[in-house]
Design a protein around this motif. Sequence first.
Motif, PDB file in Angstrom:
ATOM      1  N   ILE A  12     -34.385-100.001  80.440  1.00 24.83           N
ATOM      2  CA  ILE A  12     -33.580 -98.773  80.499  1.00 24.83           C
ATOM      3  C   ILE A  12     -32.458 -98.932  81.517  1.00 24.83           C
ATOM      4  O   ILE A  12     -31.320 -98.505  81.279  1.00 24.83           O
ATOM      5  CB  ILE A  12     -34.479 -97.561  80.836  1.00 24.83           C
ATOM      6  CG1 ILE A  12     -35.374 -97.229  79.654  1.00 24.83           C
ATOM      7  CG2 ILE A  12     -33.645 -96.344  81.230  1.00 24.83           C
ATOM      8  CD1 ILE A  12     -36.444 -96.197  79.952  1.00 24.83           C
ATOM      9  N   THR A  16     -28.548 -98.718  80.715  1.00 22.48           N
ATOM     10  CA  THR A  16     -27.719 -97.718  81.392  1.00 22.48           C
ATOM     11  C   THR A  16     -26.469 -98.350  81.984  1.00 22.48           C
ATOM     12  O   THR A  16     -25.371 -97.770  81.901  1.00 22.48           O
ATOM     13  CB  THR A  16     -28.539 -97.017  82.495  1.00 22.48           C
ATOM     14  OG1 THR A  16     -29.702 -96.439  81.917  1.00 22.48           O
ATOM     15  CG2 THR A  16     -27.732 -95.942  83.187  1.00 22.48           C
ATOM     16  N   GLY A  20     -22.799 -97.377  80.667  1.00 23.23           N
ATOM     17  CA  GLY A  20     -21.846 -96.845  81.640  1.00 23.23           C
ATOM     18  C   GLY A  20     -20.501 -97.550  81.567  1.00 23.23           C
ATOM     19  O   GLY A  20     -19.444 -96.910  81.642  1.00 23.23           O
ATOM     20  N   GLY A  51     -22.623 -95.730  86.005  1.00 22.29           N
ATOM     21  CA  GLY A  51     -23.598 -96.440  85.172  1.00 22.29           C
ATOM     22  C   GLY A  51     -24.322 -97.524  85.939  1.00 22.29           C
ATOM     23  O   GLY A  51     -25.531 -97.704  85.782  1.00 22.29           O
ATOM     24  N   SER A  54     -26.827 -95.836  88.490  1.00 27.10           N
ATOM     25  CA  SER A  54     -27.968 -95.268  87.767  1.00 27.10           C
ATOM     26  C   SER A  54     -28.880 -96.364  87.223  1.00 27.10           C
ATOM     27  O   SER A  54     -30.112 -96.271  87.320  1.00 27.10           O
ATOM     28  CB  SER A  54     -27.477 -94.399  86.612  1.00 27.10           C
ATOM     29  OG  SER A  54     -26.681 -93.355  87.083  1.00 27.10           O
ATOM     30  N   GLY A  55     -28.293 -97.387  86.659  1.00 24.29           N
ATOM     31  CA  GLY A  55     -29.085 -98.499  86.130  1.00 24.29           C
ATOM     32  C   GLY A  55     -29.840 -99.236  87.223  1.00 24.29           C
ATOM     33  O   GLY A  55     -30.995 -99.619  87.036  1.00 24.29           O
TER      34      GLY A  55
END
Length: 117
Positions: A12, A16, A20, A51, A54-55
């Motif tokens: 995930i 992400t 992004g 992105g 968050s990743g």
Amino acid sequence: MENSIGKSLRNIGSFTIFIGIIIGFFKGFDNSDLYETTMHWSIVFLWSAIGFVSGMLFIGFSEVLYLLQGIYINLEKKEIESKLDVPLNEINEDCEDNEKPRADVYNSIMENKNEDD
């Protein structure tokens, strides 16, 4: 033993980061003018950074799960070694055919423990 939740979180996180960057390029295009398309690099950079952060949070959480699983496995090994009074990492070279190797003893203890829980 494979940690499926950690693996899913890592996938995930990678997804992400990739999404992004893609969204950054789509949002960065400005085609409001009929004959000219411009690129706003600040928007691309902003969405790509969001992105990426968050990743990396997802990847970090997956790494924490991998480390915790390693600690748990080591604690289980030490508990079993204390019950057996024999280190599990030693190779049992003098084991005869009718004796169980240490790995089989370890697996049988783990199966019995899982059945008790």
